[in-house]
Design a protein around this motif. Sequence first.
Motif, mmCIF file in Angstrom:
data_model
loop_
_atom_site.group_PDB
_atom_site.id
_atom_site.type_symbol
_atom_site.label_atom_id
_atom_site.label_comp_id
_atom_site.label_asym_id
_atom_site.label_seq_id
_atom_site.Cartn_x
_atom_site.Cartn_y
_atom_site.Cartn_z
ATOM 1 N N LEU A 51 0.803 -1.345 -0.050
ATOM 2 C CA LEU A 51 -0.010 -0.132 -0.080
ATOM 3 C C LEU A 51 0.817 1.198 0.079
ATOM 4 O O LEU A 51 0.520 2.276 -0.741
ATOM 5 C CB LEU A 51 -1.074 -0.038 1.179
ATOM 6 C CG LEU A 51 -1.804 1.122 1.522
ATOM 7 C CD1 LEU A 51 -2.885 1.398 0.020
ATOM 8 C CD2 LEU A 51 -2.453 1.083 2.725
ATOM 9 N N ARG A 52 1.750 1.183 0.945
ATOM 10 C CA ARG A 52 2.856 2.583 0.966
ATOM 11 C C ARG A 52 3.495 2.673 -0.476
ATOM 12 O O ARG A 52 3.604 3.675 -0.787
ATOM 13 C CB ARG A 52 3.632 2.240 2.137
ATOM 14 C CG ARG A 52 4.580 3.406 2.217
ATOM 15 C CD ARG A 52 5.146 3.160 3.412
ATOM 16 N NE ARG A 52 6.542 4.653 3.626
ATOM 17 C CZ ARG A 52 7.285 4.629 4.617
ATOM 18 N NH1 ARG A 52 7.222 3.730 5.575
ATOM 19 N NH2 ARG A 52 7.953 5.956 4.724
ATOM 20 N N LEU A 53 4.102 1.703 -0.898
ATOM 21 C CA LEU A 53 4.840 1.608 -2.214
ATOM 22 C C LEU A 53 3.867 2.306 -3.298
ATOM 23 O O LEU A 53 4.264 3.251 -4.193
ATOM 24 C CB LEU A 53 5.129 0.359 -2.509
ATOM 25 C CG LEU A 53 6.015 0.047 -4.104
ATOM 26 C CD1 LEU A 53 7.238 1.185 -4.028
ATOM 27 C CD2 LEU A 53 6.321 -1.320 -4.300
ATOM 28 N N LEU A 54 2.546 1.797 -3.505
ATOM 29 C CA LEU A 54 1.666 2.325 -4.592
ATOM 30 C C LEU A 54 1.369 3.567 -4.352
ATOM 31 O O LEU A 54 1.199 4.466 -5.140
ATOM 32 C CB LEU A 54 0.418 1.340 -4.486
ATOM 33 C CG LEU A 54 0.501 -0.148 -5.068
ATOM 34 C CD1 LEU A 54 -0.745 -0.935 -4.948
ATOM 35 C CD2 LEU A 54 1.086 -0.138 -6.630
ATOM 36 N N VAL B 218 -5.107 5.673 6.922
ATOM 37 C CA VAL B 218 -4.222 5.247 6.135
ATOM 38 C C VAL B 218 -2.608 4.845 6.831
ATOM 39 O O VAL B 218 -2.233 4.207 6.872
ATOM 40 C CB VAL B 218 -3.881 6.252 4.995
ATOM 41 C CG1 VAL B 218 -2.779 5.716 4.086
ATOM 42 C CG2 VAL B 218 -5.192 6.403 3.949
ATOM 43 N N SER B 219 -2.479 5.897 7.535
ATOM 44 C CA SER B 219 -1.397 5.486 8.282
ATOM 45 C C SER B 219 -1.280 4.433 9.220
ATOM 46 O O SER B 219 -0.382 3.682 9.548
ATOM 47 C CB SER B 219 -0.978 6.879 9.321
ATOM 48 O OG SER B 219 0.309 6.619 10.030
ATOM 49 N N ALA B 220 -2.717 4.257 9.958
ATOM 50 C CA ALA B 220 -2.727 2.978 10.783
ATOM 51 C C ALA B 220 -2.439 1.534 10.085
ATOM 52 O O ALA B 220 -1.740 0.621 10.608
ATOM 53 C CB ALA B 220 -4.073 3.094 11.404
ATOM 54 N N VAL B 221 -2.934 1.767 8.705
ATOM 55 C CA VAL B 221 -2.833 0.485 8.016
ATOM 56 C C VAL B 221 -1.203 0.216 7.585
ATOM 57 O O VAL B 221 -0.652 -0.789 7.883
ATOM 58 C CB VAL B 221 -3.722 0.367 6.757
ATOM 59 C CG1 VAL B 221 -3.373 -0.857 5.986
ATOM 60 C CG2 VAL B 221 -5.336 0.351 7.091
ATOM 61 N N GLU B 222 -0.703 1.483 7.210
ATOM 62 C CA GLU B 222 0.788 1.221 6.689
ATOM 63 C C GLU B 222 1.932 0.727 7.767
ATOM 64 O O GLU B 222 2.786 0.573 7.609
ATOM 65 C CB GLU B 222 0.997 2.568 5.917
ATOM 66 C CG GLU B 222 0.566 2.968 4.663
ATOM 67 C CD GLU B 222 0.906 4.132 4.026
ATOM 68 O OE1 GLU B 222 1.850 4.673 4.340
ATOM 69 O OE2 GLU B 222 0.598 4.286 2.778
ATOM 70 N N PRO C 160 -5.528 -3.645 11.253
ATOM 71 C CA PRO C 160 -5.564 -4.516 10.069
ATOM 72 C C PRO C 160 -6.359 -3.770 9.135
ATOM 73 O O PRO C 160 -7.527 -3.113 9.527
ATOM 74 C CB PRO C 160 -5.903 -5.665 10.523
ATOM 75 C CG PRO C 160 -6.703 -5.576 11.704
ATOM 76 C CD PRO C 160 -5.784 -4.053 12.390
ATOM 77 N N PRO C 161 -6.287 -3.816 7.460
ATOM 78 C CA PRO C 161 -7.250 -3.305 6.781
ATOM 79 C C PRO C 161 -8.673 -4.074 6.566
ATOM 80 O O PRO C 161 -8.498 -5.326 6.666
ATOM 81 C CB PRO C 161 -6.493 -3.243 5.474
ATOM 82 C CG PRO C 161 -5.537 -4.461 5.660
ATOM 83 C CD PRO C 161 -5.101 -4.629 7.009
#
Length: 273
Positions: free
Chosen positions: A21-24, A46-50, A55-56
């Motif tokens: 996710l972070r890369l994309l 978004v930060s919490a998932v990255e 968890p997403p």
Amino acid sequence: MAQSKKKDSAPPTVQYFAAVLRLLRERAGFTQDELGALMNYTGSAVSAVETCAKPPTDEFIDAAEKALDAGGLLRSAIKYLRLERYPVYFQGFVQLEQEALSIASYCTQVIHGLLQTEGYIRALLACNYPPFEDAEFEQLVQGRLDRKAIFERKPRALIHVILEEAALRRQIGGPEVMSRQYEHLVECAARPGVSIQVMPMNQAEHAGLRGPFTVIETPEDTSLVYTESHGESILVSRPDKVAALTRRYAMIRTQALRPDESVSFIEQLMGER
């Protein structure tokens, strides 16, 4: 340091999803806030998932897939992420449950997971000792909610549950949570292919006194029996043992209240609120 610890303790698939996710996101030139806005989420979500702090959810993944035009890369992770939302000892059973032709469960202490409301789930998991970490707690809640997808599956699974009266009377989460839980049980009992029976406490002697278990009929037309206790599980596949437990379930079923009587019993509990 705290973020690094959370990442290291997260399940491998959660860590991998976070990295992808972070890369994309970075390749697309978005900040976390910008991506969140496109997804109708906050940048902190978004930060919490990255950072693997949370968890997403399936909804988050679908929104990220669309916002980043990921070509199915993110959405393809849903199947594997769902599995990691469960304790290791339970993962094999979940796969069987979601594919089963029929599920027949006898429950003694708490209401069956497929029939629990979110409020009941949260109150029940909050009782765990030692307590779950926040991220693990949310992951387990989402995992239990995910299991309800079986009700929308085609072909429909046949689900039969026998609940001990004690499980219905135990006030998990308090009166408000239980009131909604009773309503939900009545709603579930009205679903096609779902049957609920109650084993009343005045049936003092019956065939289920040795404990709870679940009989699963697989797509291969074979039957298995699942039991668990204190974080340990057993999957019984030996035909003679499965046959004996299937007969035991049939006897428990005859000793419980009929389905219509059971619904009336639950509605009576609702009236006592």
